[in-house]
Design a protein around this motif. Structure first.
Motif, PDB file in Angstrom:
ATOM      1  N   ARG A 200       1.079  -0.813   0.142  1.00 12.38           N
ATOM      2  CA  ARG A 200      -0.111   0.141  -0.041  1.00 12.38           C
ATOM      3  C   ARG A 200       0.504   1.276  -0.099  1.00 12.38           C
ATOM      4  NH1 ARG A 200      -3.890  -0.881   5.484  1.00 12.38           N
ATOM      5  NH2 ARG A 200      -4.531   0.934   4.182  1.00 12.38           N
ATOM      6  N   HIS A 201       2.345   1.247   0.074  1.00 13.40           N
ATOM      7  CA  HIS A 201       3.148   2.101   0.338  1.00 13.40           C
ATOM      8  C   HIS A 201       4.383   2.801  -1.040  1.00 13.40           C
ATOM      9  CE1 HIS A 201       2.977   2.526   4.541  1.00 13.40           C
ATOM     10  NE2 HIS A 201       1.980   1.297   4.932  1.00 13.40           N
ATOM     11  N   PRO A 202       3.542   3.084  -1.552  1.00 14.06           N
ATOM     12  CA  PRO A 202       3.791   3.511  -3.265  1.00 14.06           C
ATOM     13  C   PRO A 202       5.400   3.658  -3.134  1.00 14.06           C
ATOM     14  CG  PRO A 202       2.378   5.248  -2.816  1.00 14.06           C
ATOM     15  CD  PRO A 202       2.620   4.430  -1.666  1.00 14.06           C
ATOM     16  N   ASN A 203       6.377   4.543  -2.259  1.00 16.85           N
ATOM     17  CA  ASN A 203       7.194   4.416  -2.468  1.00 16.85           C
ATOM     18  C   ASN A 203       8.628   3.210  -1.712  1.00 16.85           C
ATOM     19  OD1 ASN A 203       6.292   4.363   0.224  1.00 16.85           O
ATOM     20  ND2 ASN A 203       8.079   5.512   1.263  1.00 16.85           N
ATOM     21  N   LEU A 204       7.329   1.898  -1.566  1.00 15.39           N
ATOM     22  CA  LEU A 204       8.644   0.913  -1.440  1.00 15.39           C
ATOM     23  C   LEU A 204       8.493  -0.018  -2.105  1.00 15.39           C
ATOM     24  CD1 LEU A 204       9.056  -0.599   0.995  1.00 15.39           C
ATOM     25  CD2 LEU A 204       7.136  -1.570   1.553  1.00 15.39           C
ATOM     26  N   TRP A 205       9.611  -1.084  -2.499  1.00 15.57           N
ATOM     27  CA  TRP A 205      10.241  -1.968  -3.741  1.00 15.57           C
ATOM     28  C   TRP A 205       9.906  -3.225  -2.959  1.00 15.57           C
ATOM     29  CZ3 TRP A 205      11.015  -0.566  -9.183  1.00 15.57           C
ATOM     30  CH2 TRP A 205      10.970   1.652  -9.597  1.00 15.57           C
ATOM     31  N   ILE A 206      10.207  -3.804  -3.618  1.00 12.23           N
ATOM     32  CA  ILE A 206      10.522  -5.220  -2.873  1.00 12.23           C
ATOM     33  C   ILE A 206      12.034  -5.909  -4.275  1.00 12.23           C
ATOM     34  CG2 ILE A 206       8.591  -6.759  -4.084  1.00 12.23           C
ATOM     35  CD1 ILE A 206       8.525  -8.327  -1.541  1.00 12.23           C
ATOM     36  N   LYS A 207      12.801  -7.203  -3.487  1.00 10.24           N
ATOM     37  CA  LYS A 207      13.660  -7.376  -3.811  1.00 10.24           C
ATOM     38  C   LYS A 207      13.563  -9.122  -3.681  1.00 10.24           C
ATOM     39  CE  LYS A 207      17.924  -5.313  -3.700  1.00 10.24           C
ATOM     40  NZ  LYS A 207      19.169  -4.707  -3.320  1.00 10.24           N
ATOM     41  N   LEU A 208      13.090  -9.367  -5.161  1.00 11.90           N
ATOM     42  CA  LEU A 208      13.312 -10.638  -5.711  1.00 11.90           C
ATOM     43  C   LEU A 208      14.380 -11.595  -5.477  1.00 11.90           C
ATOM     44  CD1 LEU A 208      11.503 -12.889  -5.719  1.00 11.90           C
ATOM     45  CD2 LEU A 208      10.941 -12.633  -8.094  1.00 11.90           C
ATOM     46  N   SER A 209      15.069 -12.160  -4.094  1.00 14.17           N
ATOM     47  CA  SER A 209      16.527 -12.792  -4.486  1.00 14.17           C
ATOM     48  C   SER A 209      16.046 -13.513  -2.655  1.00 14.17           C
ATOM     49  CB  SER A 209      17.345 -11.405  -3.640  1.00 14.17           C
ATOM     50  OG  SER A 209      16.757 -11.134  -2.863  1.00 14.17           O
ATOM     51  N   ASP A 210      17.074 -14.443  -2.756  1.00 15.83           N
ATOM     52  CA  ASP A 210      17.466 -15.087  -1.612  1.00 15.83           C
ATOM     53  C   ASP A 210      16.698 -16.172  -0.943  1.00 15.83           C
ATOM     54  OD1 ASP A 210      19.891 -15.277  -0.314  1.00 15.83           O
ATOM     55  OD2 ASP A 210      19.449 -14.739   1.542  1.00 15.83           O
ATOM     56  N   LEU A 211      15.252 -17.141  -2.097  1.00 18.14           N
ATOM     57  CA  LEU A 211      14.537 -17.303  -1.508  1.00 18.14           C
ATOM     58  C   LEU A 211      14.526 -19.256  -1.271  1.00 18.14           C
ATOM     59  CD1 LEU A 211      11.306 -16.306  -3.516  1.00 18.14           C
ATOM     60  CD2 LEU A 211      11.704 -15.823  -1.250  1.00 18.14           C
ATOM     61  N   PRO A 212      16.107 -19.345  -2.263  1.00 17.02           N
ATOM     62  CA  PRO A 212      16.218 -20.532  -1.914  1.00 17.02           C
ATOM     63  C   PRO A 212      16.743 -21.035  -0.456  1.00 17.02           C
ATOM     64  CG  PRO A 212      16.494 -19.887  -3.643  1.00 17.02           C
ATOM     65  CD  PRO A 212      15.867 -18.868  -3.427  1.00 17.02           C
ATOM     66  N   VAL A 213      17.941 -19.577  -0.240  1.00 14.79           N
ATOM     67  CA  VAL A 213      18.396 -19.678   1.782  1.00 14.79           C
ATOM     68  C   VAL A 213      17.617 -19.910   2.773  1.00 14.79           C
ATOM     69  CG1 VAL A 213      19.428 -18.434   3.146  1.00 14.79           C
ATOM     70  CG2 VAL A 213      20.331 -18.156   0.094  1.00 14.79           C
ATOM     71  N   GLU A 214      16.099 -19.066   1.852  1.00 17.41           N
ATOM     72  CA  GLU A 214      15.301 -18.772   2.782  1.00 17.41           C
ATOM     73  C   GLU A 214      14.631 -20.344   3.158  1.00 17.41           C
ATOM     74  OE1 GLU A 214      14.865 -17.049   6.034  1.00 17.41           O
ATOM     75  OE2 GLU A 214      16.675 -16.318   4.109  1.00 17.41           O
ATOM     76  N   ALA A 215      14.424 -20.822   2.486  1.00 18.45           N
ATOM     77  CA  ALA A 215      14.214 -22.562   2.444  1.00 18.45           C
ATOM     78  C   ALA A 215      14.797 -23.911   2.756  1.00 18.45           C
ATOM     79  CB  ALA A 215      13.194 -23.465   0.772  1.00 18.45           C
ATOM     80  N   ASP A 216      14.436 -25.110   3.354  1.00 18.45           N
ATOM     81  CA  ASP A 216      15.776 -25.526   3.597  1.00 18.45           C
ATOM     82  C   ASP A 216      16.753 -26.089   1.981  1.00 18.45           C
ATOM     83  OD1 ASP A 216      17.330 -28.452   3.950  1.00 18.45           O
ATOM     84  OD2 ASP A 216      15.630 -28.759   4.524  1.00 18.45           O
ATOM     85  N   HIS A 217      18.348 -25.436   2.607  1.00 15.88           N
ATOM     86  CA  HIS A 217      18.843 -25.630   2.191  1.00 15.88           C
ATOM     87  C   HIS A 217      19.762 -26.357   1.045  1.00 15.88           C
ATOM     88  CE1 HIS A 217      21.364 -21.905   5.192  1.00 15.88           C
ATOM     89  NE2 HIS A 217      20.536 -21.485   4.562  1.00 15.88           N
TER      90      HIS A 217
END
Length: 293
Positions: A200-217
């Motif tokens: 909802r905050h238009p000045n906030l973006w999101i970085k699509l990264s590191d998901l494998p690290v947050e899963a079972d390595h």
């Protein structure tokens, strides 16, 4: 692989001979130098047009840090690989107005500096730090210097970010690594709720990264990651999602080529046209980090 060169917005480089990093000590994967040559080698078949360096949690305390020393180190790395276009160092934003001299020196002397990052995840009291009046004032000071702010938390701390962003109305913000969602815990419901509020905050973006690290390595599957990839894109839209590799931290769970292949298949299954994948892989980063590509 994408049919065009991409921008990697999260590259770590370090050298224990140049700076001190207590956190890598005793870690057999990380307790060694990582230079631009290592990254170039490990890209494999991934074609990268530009990279953005992110600070590496070099040792600091309340009195001083290695903020400017790290910037100079990365400038030296960029001389050997001109694809390294931007630097996002750390700065002691908790000093409030007192951080201005450091920000001014970065802005005036080091033009590759585009913004500041803080890993509040590892602070002794992340809530007290992030929501303190001085820290909020320091982050808002970035507007004066044309800089953005990147915040690094894990999914158990996302409530802090949801409160924090309400106090930062103008400075461009990025949530690193999708807020390190609880993939191993199966916390997709919480993730959807958190990012719906944040988007909802238009000045906030999101970085699509590191998901494998947050899963079972060692044992993660694409099925583990897919709900989080889909939720990110569906909630923030293709205009505020930015690809990142997080090298060499990603090596705990994946290679750079494998991560890109996972995203390629997810984007295809979501029906994204090439124009939208270009935004995520390249164009959004070029705009946000002002790379001039």
């Amino acid at each position: 692989m994408p049919a065009f060169p991409i921008v990697d917005t999260h590259l770590h480089l370090w050298d224990p001979a140049r700076l001190d990093y207590t956190w890598i000590q005793g870690n057999p994967l990380f307790e060694r130098p990582y230079h631009v040559e290592d990254y170039a080698r490990d890209l494999g078949s991934v074609e990268v047009e530009a990279m953005v360096f992110l600070e590496c949690f070099a040792d600091f305390d309340a009195e001083r840090g290695q903020y400017l020393e790290e910037v100079v180190f990365v400038e030296d790395e960029a001389k050997r690989d001109p694809r390294l276009k931007a630097i996002v160092p750390m700065a002691p934003l908790e000093r409030g107005a007192g951080v201005e001299p450091i920000l001014a020196e970065m802005a005036e002397t080091h033009p590759m500096v585009k913004g500041i990052r803080r890993i509040v995840e590892f602070d002794a009291d992340p809530r007290a730090l992030t929501l303190s009046s001085d820290f909020i004032a320091g982050v808002n000071r970035l507007e004066k210097f044309g800089m953005h702010f990147e915040i690094n938390v894990n999914y158990t701390q996302m409530d802090i970010v949801r409160e924090f962003v309400r106090h930062i109305p103008k400075v461009p913000l990025i949530l690193d690594h999708c807020g390190k969602p609880g993939i191993r815990a199966g916390a997709i419901g919480q993730y959807r709720t958190d990012i719906a509020e944040l988007a909802r905050h238009p000045n906030l973006w999101i970085k699509l990264s590191d998901l494998p690290v947050e899963a079972d390595h060692r044992n993660w599957t694409e099925a583990d990651l897919r709900p989080f990839i889909a939720a990110t894109i569906e909630t923030f839209g293709v205009d505020r999602v930015i690809y990142a590799g997080d090298y060499p931290v990603c090596l705990q769970a994946t290679t750079l080529p494998r991560w890109v292949e996972v995203l390629d298949r997810a984007f295809a299954d979501l029906g994204l046209p090439e124009a939208d994948t270009r935004k995520i892989y390249r164009d959004n980063a070029n705009a946000f980090y002002r790379l001039g590509l």
